[in-house]
Design an enzyme around this catalytic site. Structure first.
Site, PDB file in Angstrom:
ATOM      1  CB  SER A  68       2.410   7.203  -3.504  1.00 14.39           C
ATOM      2  OG  SER A  68       1.876   7.412  -2.218  1.00 14.39           O
TER       3      SER A  68
ATOM      4  CD  GLU B 146       5.443   8.319  -0.742  1.00 17.80           C
ATOM      5  OE1 GLU B 146       6.227   7.478  -0.270  1.00 17.80           O
ATOM      6  OE2 GLU B 146       4.282   8.036  -1.133  1.00 17.80           O
TER       7      GLU B 146
ATOM      8  CB  ALA C   6      -0.926  -0.011   1.218  1.00 19.64           C
TER       9      ALA C   6
ATOM     10  CB  CYS D  93      -5.105   5.843   3.837  1.00 22.11           C
ATOM     11  SG  CYS D  93      -3.382   5.563   3.380  1.00 22.11           S
TER      12      CYS D  93
ATOM     13  CD  GLU E 198       0.282  -0.984  -7.156  1.00 22.22           C
ATOM     14  OE1 GLU E 198      -0.220  -0.987  -8.286  1.00 22.22           O
ATOM     15  OE2 GLU E 198       1.409  -1.448  -6.908  1.00 22.22           O
TER      16      GLU E 198
END
Length: 403
Positions: free
Chosen positions: A246, A361, A241, A352, A244
């Site tokens: 980002s 990011e 997670a 999340c 994937e």
């Protein structure tokens, strides 16, 4: 066993997943469905599930304790090829109390304060990747050269995975995320991830580092508060997670900005707009197209319909984030949109935990791209870009660019 009402769906029932007609927008049928209560859809395995398309309903369902995240339930409407097994996806597919117990162990590692401390390292990673891309020449695949390795390197740094092993978990993640992977392929990829992490966890018992796996080993596993299996499952989840979504958000954000040159020019003139633009790009893209799913833990009335215990429920993030009752003119990218209460990172207890990391990011990635590549352009027509229609997390498989 299938519920008796499978038969009443009939041949005209809406099949799920619903295909997109425009790769940059949710399926148009969602606009019609938002005018109605939740509808029954037919999953690929023939089972029925409730599809929630309205923002209000999706947000309420994600916060409702009667909606279970336990994918061991027989009617859980998952498209993930990994066969359900206890603890396979750690706390993301658990309910209380185990969900809270495990999630709490990693919360501090993804807090905004920690992300601010990590930001200079992420900026350096981005600069290094762009420098290599320039050296390789144009055109380049922005996914392979930049968007995928940047979050992969960042999550590897947080967990303590050596950089040279990142290619292994990237490949495993792609297999797990493909809706057309076989159960055997997905299970093998998950087992390979676990083996990698088991090797690392064992090494960190005697040589700990400044990383999450070391902390889990010494702070929780050593005290008997965390089993090795739970540690491996949690590490696999975070590796998967943690890059994937980002990676795909970076790529598809670049596409959306290039498709809206006036707004892109505004951001270039006023870089402070990037923070607001980021939230709008998260809303607009809504990459978790088949991931926010639940099963009812009891008989219940919800959004004007009766749901029986064990009914599968699909909460459509793309539809909710394009609901005009909350987002005026929702199918238009608007980098000035205020009060952007999008659900890109979910909502409720299962929201999340890596939202702060993802924001840093993507913001760093776009900031560096816009600064270093002032004349960035697609190297192919939009209809030649391979969008991830076959994946649980939307985005693009490749993004050819030039400058």
């Amino acid at each position: 066993m299938l519920r008796e009402d499978v038969d009443v769906l009939g041949p005209q029932a809406l099949d799920y997943p619903v295909p997109r007609t425009d790769p940059l927008l949710p399926p148009p049928v969602y606009a019609e469905l938002r005018g109605h209560p939740p509808v029954r859809v037919r999953m690929p395995n023939g089972r029925p599930a409730w599809l929630l398309t309205r923002y209000e309903d999706v947000r309420a369902a994600l916060a409702d304790p009667r909606m279970s995240s336990d994918f061991l339930q027989p009617n859980f409407p998952s498209l993930n090829p990994v066969p359900p097994s206890p603890g396979a996806f750690s706390f993301v597919r658990m309910d209380a109390p185990d969900h809270g117990r495990l999630r709490k162990m990693v919360t501090s590692d993804f807090a905004m304060r920690r992300m601010r401390e990590l930001r200079p390292e992420i900026e350096q990673m981005a600069d290094d990747l762009l420098a290599r891309m320039f050296e390789s020449g144009k055109p380049a695949d922005l996914v392979e050269s930049f968007a995928l390795p940047l979050p992969s390197m960042a999550i590897a740094r947080i967990l303590g995975v050596p950089a040279q092993r990142s290619a292994v978990f990237q490949q495993c993640s792609r297999t797990i995320a493909r809706a057309d992977s076989t159960a055997e392929q997905a299970s093998a990829a998950l087992a390979q991830l676990a083996a990698l992490l088991d090797e690392l966890a064992t090494a960190k018992q005697s040589e700990p580092g400044d990383d999450l796996i070391s902390r889990l080993v010494h702070q929780f596993e050593a005290r008997g508060e965390l089993t090795r299996f739970e540690l491996l499952a949690m590490g696999s989840l975070l590796l998967f997670a943690g890059h994937e979504t980002s990676a795909n958000q970076i790529s598809i954000s670049v596409i959306h900005l290039l498709q809206n040159p006036d707004q892109l020019a505004e951001i270039r003139r006023e870089p402070r707009l990037l923070r607001t633009a980021l939230e709008e790009l998260l809303r607009f893209a809504s990459l978790k197209q088949h991931d926010l799913i639940r099963v009812t833990a009891e008989d219940m009335e919800f959004a004007g319909v009766h749901m029986a215990k064990g009914d599968g429920v699909i909460t459509s993030q793309p539809s909710a984030n394009h609901d005009p009752s909350v987002f005026p003119d929702p199918d238009r990218l608007d980098i000035h949109r205020e009060f952007n209460r999008h659900l890109a990172f979910g909502h409720g207890p299962h929201a999340c935990p890596g939202a702060s990391l993802a924001r840093v990011e993507v913001e760093v990635a776009l900031e560096r791209i816009l600064h270093r590549l002032p004349d960035l352009a697609l190297a192919v027509d939009l209809d030649q870009i391979p969008f991830r229609h076959d994946m649980l997390i939307y985005g693009v498989h490749a993004l050819p660019v030039t400058w």
